[in-house]
Design an enzyme around this catalytic site. Structure first.
Site, PDB file in Angstrom:
ATOM      1  N   TYR A 155      -0.208   7.211 -11.705  1.00 55.23           N
ATOM      2  CA  TYR A 155      -0.549   6.264 -11.028  1.00 55.23           C
ATOM      3  C   TYR A 155      -2.259   7.596 -10.513  1.00 55.23           C
ATOM      4  O   TYR A 155      -3.005   6.755 -11.157  1.00 55.23           O
ATOM      5  CB  TYR A 155      -0.133   6.069  -9.718  1.00 55.23           C
ATOM      6  CG  TYR A 155      -1.603   5.443  -9.055  1.00 55.23           C
ATOM      7  CD1 TYR A 155      -1.642   4.249  -8.708  1.00 55.23           C
ATOM      8  CD2 TYR A 155      -2.184   6.473  -7.453  1.00 55.23           C
ATOM      9  CE1 TYR A 155      -2.055   3.738  -7.845  1.00 55.23           C
ATOM     10  CE2 TYR A 155      -2.520   6.284  -6.470  1.00 55.23           C
ATOM     11  CZ  TYR A 155      -2.586   4.351  -6.689  1.00 55.23           C
ATOM     12  OH  TYR A 155      -3.543   3.447  -5.559  1.00 55.23           O
ATOM     13  N   LYS A 158      -5.572   6.977 -11.413  1.00 53.27           N
ATOM     14  CA  LYS A 158      -7.150   6.995 -10.521  1.00 53.27           C
ATOM     15  C   LYS A 158      -8.948   8.300 -10.526  1.00 53.27           C
ATOM     16  O   LYS A 158      -9.173   7.835 -10.795  1.00 53.27           O
ATOM     17  CB  LYS A 158      -6.711   7.111  -9.341  1.00 53.27           C
ATOM     18  CG  LYS A 158      -6.423   5.841  -8.586  1.00 53.27           C
ATOM     19  CD  LYS A 158      -7.145   4.547  -8.275  1.00 53.27           C
ATOM     20  CE  LYS A 158      -6.024   3.491  -8.142  1.00 53.27           C
ATOM     21  NZ  LYS A 158      -6.901   1.955  -7.674  1.00 53.27           N
ATOM     22  N   SER A 202      -8.655   6.073  -5.495  1.00 53.44           N
ATOM     23  CA  SER A 202      -7.867   6.723  -4.555  1.00 53.44           C
ATOM     24  C   SER A 202      -7.825   8.427  -4.162  1.00 53.44           C
ATOM     25  O   SER A 202      -8.472   8.756  -5.363  1.00 53.44           O
ATOM     26  CB  SER A 202      -6.378   6.713  -4.895  1.00 53.44           C
ATOM     27  OG  SER A 202      -5.528   6.951  -4.636  1.00 53.44           O
ATOM     28  N   ASN A 218     -10.751  -4.018  -7.204  1.00 57.30           N
ATOM     29  CA  ASN A 218      -9.813  -3.678  -5.988  1.00 57.30           C
ATOM     30  C   ASN A 218      -8.263  -3.583  -6.660  1.00 57.30           C
ATOM     31  O   ASN A 218      -7.640  -2.796  -6.418  1.00 57.30           O
ATOM     32  CB  ASN A 218     -10.127  -3.699  -5.183  1.00 57.30           C
ATOM     33  CG  ASN A 218      -8.833  -4.052  -4.030  1.00 57.30           C
ATOM     34  OD1 ASN A 218      -8.568  -2.598  -3.440  1.00 57.30           O
ATOM     35  ND2 ASN A 218      -7.989  -4.955  -3.998  1.00 57.30           N
ATOM     36  N   VAL A 246      -5.566  -8.951 -14.386  1.00 60.10           N
ATOM     37  CA  VAL A 246      -6.636  -8.659 -15.030  1.00 60.10           C
ATOM     38  C   VAL A 246      -6.493  -6.901 -16.253  1.00 60.10           C
ATOM     39  O   VAL A 246      -7.694  -6.528 -16.879  1.00 60.10           O
ATOM     40  CB  VAL A 246      -7.408  -6.993 -13.403  1.00 60.10           C
ATOM     41  CG1 VAL A 246      -7.975  -7.600 -12.434  1.00 60.10           C
ATOM     42  CG2 VAL A 246      -6.018  -6.091 -13.369  1.00 60.10           C
ATOM     43  N   SER A 249      -5.853 -11.125  -1.990  1.00 56.49           N
ATOM     44  CA  SER A 249      -4.864 -12.225  -1.914  1.00 56.49           C
ATOM     45  C   SER A 249      -3.718 -11.110  -0.887  1.00 56.49           C
ATOM     46  O   SER A 249      -3.445 -11.979   0.410  1.00 56.49           O
ATOM     47  CB  SER A 249      -3.817 -12.160  -2.517  1.00 56.49           C
ATOM     48  OG  SER A 249      -3.149 -11.572  -3.336  1.00 56.49           O
ATOM     49  N   ARG A 250      -4.087  -9.388  -0.878  1.00 62.90           N
ATOM     50  CA  ARG A 250      -2.800  -9.026  -0.680  1.00 62.90           C
ATOM     51  C   ARG A 250      -4.551  -7.938   0.209  1.00 62.90           C
ATOM     52  O   ARG A 250      -4.530  -7.147  -0.734  1.00 62.90           O
ATOM     53  CB  ARG A 250      -1.863  -8.422  -0.374  1.00 62.90           C
ATOM     54  CG  ARG A 250      -0.661  -9.155  -0.294  1.00 62.90           C
ATOM     55  CD  ARG A 250       0.024  -9.565  -1.312  1.00 62.90           C
ATOM     56  NE  ARG A 250       0.530  -9.060  -2.259  1.00 62.90           N
ATOM     57  CZ  ARG A 250       0.968  -7.925  -2.821  1.00 62.90           C
ATOM     58  NH1 ARG A 250       1.411  -7.046  -2.540  1.00 62.90           N
ATOM     59  NH2 ARG A 250       0.736  -7.444  -4.158  1.00 62.90           N
ATOM     60  N   ILE A 270      -3.442   3.798   3.578  1.00 62.50           N
ATOM     61  CA  ILE A 270      -3.808   2.940   4.330  1.00 62.50           C
ATOM     62  C   ILE A 270      -2.437   1.832   4.080  1.00 62.50           C
ATOM     63  O   ILE A 270      -2.103   2.043   3.573  1.00 62.50           O
ATOM     64  CB  ILE A 270      -5.254   1.872   3.042  1.00 62.50           C
ATOM     65  CG1 ILE A 270      -5.904   3.041   2.510  1.00 62.50           C
ATOM     66  CG2 ILE A 270      -5.379   0.925   3.691  1.00 62.50           C
ATOM     67  CD1 ILE A 270      -6.536   3.544   3.674  1.00 62.50           C
ATOM     68  N   GLY A 316      -7.540  -8.562  -6.853  1.00 62.91           N
ATOM     69  CA  GLY A 316      -6.676  -8.116  -5.851  1.00 62.91           C
ATOM     70  C   GLY A 316      -6.581  -8.408  -4.922  1.00 62.91           C
ATOM     71  O   GLY A 316      -6.760  -8.252  -3.862  1.00 62.91           O
TER      72      GLY A 316
END
Ligand code: NDP
Length: 259
Positions: free
Chosen positions: A163, A167, A150, A90, A64, A14-15, A196, A12
């Site tokens: 989510y 995590k 996280s 990530n 992934v 790219s951003r 973030i 991950g």
């Protein structure tokens, strides 16, 4: 082909946080294997910046969550660089829809768990096997692993339970790999970001603006991908090598309790 410089895999990359980590490590001398899912243009932008920093970059597209993609990511690094010194898990997604816990769907649960937990676990497993093999040939190497989790690993948000569960599981994944690999000289860390500023949080930015201003984050500001990258870089440099299985929270004091 082999690389004379240390090689990091950032999933991950790219951003957002992964991009910040990849660029920071490139500036510190790392060659970068940059995985991403869809966004070729963004991945190519990061690659360009890594090259501008004087390092090499391989872009590796692949989900992934797919075992075939995981295999081809590692094969790509093998062919392109011939080594792997640092594994950074990530890549991650939020649920497409924030649903109350009582409305969570099996589809969303499976999608989030596959990307955020199942995929990272099995990618880490393959990376660890490769790292052990490298150490057999070159015992002086110190490969390292980092899992980006996280604060949701310990904070219950009932509108995105899947989510939080992913995590929490990833946090235990870091503990497990740390325990399994400690005697082999492979330190493993969990880096736990708070709130973030990235595309992931853009949709809920105004809500977080007021929560942060109201004191939810003791340091009273958003975190940045650079904040996370700094913590990762300390591990990458080996500054924390007589530690393993530790959690570094990068959350402006979010986890602090005060009265
Ligand atoms: P972004 O949504 O900004 O970026 C996500 C990155 O992951 C992109 O590079 C994306 O690639 C990639 N990605 C998404 N799905 C997959 C997949 N299936 N396979 C491979 N790559 C994938 O997220 P953030 O930078 O905000 O988050 C990065 C990590 O940090 C995540 O694990 C997230 O859970 C965690 N985190 C984020 C926090 C935040 O406040 N932002 C807080 C705490 C943790 P592409 O560009 O191709 O879509």
């Amino acid at each position: 082909m082999s690389s004379e410089h240390s090689v990091v895999l950032v999933t991950g990359g790219s951003r957002g946080i992964g991009r910040g980590i990849a660029l920071h490590l490139a500036r510190e001398g790392w060659n970068v294997a940059l995985n991403f899912s869809q966004n070729i243009e963004k991945a190519e932008e990061v690659k360009k910046k890594v090259i501008e920093a004087g390092r090499q970059c391989l872009t590796l597209q692949g989900d992934v969550g797919s075992s075939q993609a995981r295999r081809s990511i590692l094969e790509g690094i093998h062919r392109g660089f011939g080594r792997l010194d640092l594994f950074i898990s990530n890549a991650g997604i939020a649920p497409r829809v924030r649903n109350d816990l009582l409305e969570t769907t099996e589809e969303s649960f499976d999608e989030v768990l596959s990307t955020n937990l199942r995929g990272p676990f099995f990618l880490a497993q393959s990376a660890a096997r490769w790292m052990l093999k490298q150490k057999q040939d070159q015992p002086e190497l110190i490969p390292r692993m980092i899992f980006i989790t996280s604060i949701s690993s310990y904070v219950a948000s009932v509108n995105r339970g899947e989510y939080c569960i992913s995590k929490a599981g990833l946090s235990m994944t870091a503990q497990l790999f740390a325990a399994r690999l400690a005697a082999d000289g492979i330190p493993v860390f969990e880096v736990r970001p708070g709130i973030i500023q990235t595309d992931m949080t853009a949709k809920v930015a105004s809500r977080y603006d007021s929560l942060i201003a109201g004191g939810l984050v003791p340091q009273r500001r958003w975190g940045t991908p650079e904040d996370v990258a700094h913590a990762v870089a300390a591990i990458a440099r080996g500054d924390l090598d007589y530690s393993t299985g530790q959690v570094i929270e990068v959350g402006g004091g979010f986890g602090l309790r005060s009265l």
